[in-house]
Design an enzyme around this catalytic site. Structure first.
Site, mmCIF file in Angstrom:
data_model
loop_
_atom_site.group_PDB
_atom_site.id
_atom_site.type_symbol
_atom_site.label_atom_id
_atom_site.label_comp_id
_atom_site.label_asym_id
_atom_site.label_seq_id
_atom_site.Cartn_x
_atom_site.Cartn_y
_atom_site.Cartn_z
ATOM 1 N N LYS A 121 0.844 -1.208 0.000
ATOM 2 C CA LYS A 121 0.000 0.000 0.000
ATOM 3 C C LYS A 121 0.880 1.259 0.000
ATOM 4 O O LYS A 121 2.091 1.172 0.262
ATOM 5 C CB LYS A 121 -0.916 -0.025 1.231
ATOM 6 C CG LYS A 121 -0.169 -0.028 2.557
ATOM 7 C CD LYS A 121 -1.066 -0.419 3.721
ATOM 8 C CE LYS A 121 -0.297 -0.377 5.026
ATOM 9 N NZ LYS A 121 -1.046 -1.005 6.139
ATOM 10 N N TYR A 153 16.871 29.426 10.680
ATOM 11 C CA TYR A 153 15.652 30.063 11.198
ATOM 12 C C TYR A 153 15.602 29.988 12.717
ATOM 13 O O TYR A 153 15.906 28.948 13.312
ATOM 14 C CB TYR A 153 14.414 29.353 10.655
ATOM 15 C CG TYR A 153 14.040 29.732 9.250
ATOM 16 C CD1 TYR A 153 13.767 31.042 8.900
ATOM 17 C CD2 TYR A 153 13.912 28.739 8.275
ATOM 18 C CE1 TYR A 153 13.396 31.381 7.602
ATOM 19 C CE2 TYR A 153 13.536 29.054 6.975
ATOM 20 C CZ TYR A 153 13.279 30.381 6.642
ATOM 21 O OH TYR A 153 12.905 30.691 5.365
ATOM 22 N N MET A 203 12.478 24.446 4.267
ATOM 23 C CA MET A 203 11.655 23.742 3.271
ATOM 24 C C MET A 203 12.512 22.952 2.290
ATOM 25 O O MET A 203 12.199 21.803 1.967
ATOM 26 C CB MET A 203 10.786 24.742 2.504
ATOM 27 C CG MET A 203 9.796 24.071 1.567
ATOM 28 S SD MET A 203 8.815 25.249 0.601
ATOM 29 C CE MET A 203 7.827 26.015 1.868
HETATM 30 C C1 LIG Z 1 -0.223 -1.973 6.825
HETATM 31 C C2 LIG Z 1 -0.845 -3.271 7.219
HETATM 32 C C3 LIG Z 1 -0.087 -4.457 7.235
HETATM 33 C C4 LIG Z 1 1.429 -4.448 7.107
HETATM 34 O O1 LIG Z 1 1.940 -3.995 8.344
HETATM 35 P P1 LIG Z 1 3.509 -3.836 8.634
HETATM 36 O O2 LIG Z 1 3.571 -3.437 10.056
HETATM 37 O O3 LIG Z 1 3.978 -2.772 7.707
HETATM 38 O O4 LIG Z 1 4.142 -5.144 8.367
HETATM 39 C C5 LIG Z 1 -0.744 -5.659 7.445
HETATM 40 N N1 LIG Z 1 -2.088 -5.676 7.680
HETATM 41 C C6 LIG Z 1 -2.845 -4.559 7.706
HETATM 42 C C7 LIG Z 1 -4.303 -4.664 7.978
HETATM 43 C C8 LIG Z 1 -2.250 -3.315 7.493
HETATM 44 O O5 LIG Z 1 -2.998 -2.212 7.530
#
Ligand SMILES: *Cc1c(COP(=O)(O)O)cnc(C)c1O
Length: 346
Positions: free
Chosen positions: A34, A241, A289
């Site tokens: 993801k 800054y 930035m």
């Molecule tokens: C993001 C996620 C994972 C992977 O988790 P990690 O800690 O990155 O290994 C697995 N299951 C769900 C439901 C997630 O949201």
């Protein structure tokens, strides 16, 4: 050459997948990709994971699943954590995505909009974030007999002794025992907790990309930032800054290309270090930035590039300096860097 160079080691990604696969023998090891493969580029990372042996992938939304299907072709299974949201049916159908249904509403929507299309069920075993609670699941259990996967997610798997791990394990078993479908509870942390957590499938994400809690992970990213200018600063002068850093003695300051617009989190100011090969150079003053200022007084010669991440400083070291986690460091990586991918299928 104005921007930094982000080097992504695809062989390290493959090695991390294989190591997590070995950590859960007899279980299918999937891959969570993801958020554009945790910021590293889903179209580059996912084919490497497939070549290493991953057959199942997880994304957050249907749109991400479409991009993944284009990258990987028809052979792999693609699951969607967000389930079946309003308007998702065309994408789920066209890209053959498997929604993890999270509520009785999603079960009804899926039956109405995509009857006969494969789905899984996500259960809430105690995190109270996503998935059906025991009573909701009981209310739709008869309509979800042909779910292809039952999953849940652990809230504290990165703390092996946290009591919630066992509580969630017991709740997940209680909800799914006898259901028949394959089960998945463990992400990276859960995979490392041991056999009891593995069930039929593990779902590692961060460990593939070199992050905690997978301590044995091979580092995947190196971020090298070009030095734009070097100046001498007299004792008593300030840098940056807010004038938060002062020279105690005559100092040399390198001004480096990279800042919070590139995901170099501002809270790192005066905390993190950059590296000239194996010599650490502390940040002097706040993160701007597009610029960082770094104390290089101790270097005989200032190199063209300084590393923010690399062999001497992991994503988790940098995260610690910013008061955050490796996940946020990776997914914040900016799009102004030149990206160089090394390794991968030949
Ligand atoms: C993001 C996620 C994972 C992977 O988790 P990690 O800690 O990155 O290994 C697995 N299951 C769900 C439901 C997630 O949201």
């Amino acid at each position: 050459m104005g921007t930094g160079l982000l080097t992504i080691d695809l062989d390290a990604v493959a090695a991390n997948w294989r190591a997590l696969d070995r950590a859960a023998p007899g279980t299918e090891t999937s891959a969570v990709v993801k958020a554009d493969g945790y910021g590293l580029g889903i179209d580059r990372v996912a084919p490497v994971l497939a070549a290493a042996g991953a057959r199942s992938f997880f994304v957050a939304f249907a749109e991400e699943g479409g991009a993944l299907r284009r990258a990987l072709g028809p052979e792999v299974a693609i699951y969607v954590f967000g389930g079946h949201m309003e308007g998702d049916a065309p994408a789920l159908r066209d890209h053959a995505l498997i929604p993890m249904l999270n509520s009785p509403e999603q079960v009804a929507r899926h039956a109405r909009d995509l009857p006969g299309h494969a789905y899984g069920v996500q259960l809430d075993s105690g995190m109270n974030r996503l998935g059906m609670e025991a009573d909701e699941w009981a209310s739709v259990r008869d309509q979800t007999r042909d779910a292809v996967l039952l999953s849940s997610h652990l809230a504290c798997a990165d703390e092996p002794d946290h009591p919630l791990n066992r509580t969630q394990l017991a709740a997940f078993r209680e909800m799914t025992n006898g259901a028949g479908a394959p089960r998945s509870l463990a992400a990276t942390g859960g995979t490392l907790l041991g056999r009891d957590w593995h069930f039929e499938m593990t779902r590692p994400g961060i460990g593939l990309y070199g992050g905690a809690p997978f301590k044995a992970a091979q580092p995947v990213v190196r971020l090298s930032l070009p030095v734009i200018q070097v100046r001498d600063v007299a004792a008593g002068e300030s840098v940056g800054y807010g004038a938060t850093w002062h020279a105690d003695a005559p100092a040399r300051i390198a001004t480096v290309s990279g800042g919070y617009a590139d995901g170099i989190i501002r809270a790192m100011g005066n905390q993190a270090r950059l590296w000239a090969d194996d010599r650490p150079c502390p940040l002097a003053g706040r993160v701007s930035m597009d610029l960082l200022t770094v104390d290089v007084t101790h270097l005989a010669e200032v190199p063209e590039m300084l590393d923010l991440m690399g062999p001497h400083q992991t994503i988790d070291d940098v995260a610690d300096a910013a008061g955050t986690i490796g996940y946020e460091i990776l997914t914040s990586l900016g799009h102004r860097y030149r990206r160089r991918y090394v390794g991968g299928p030949r």
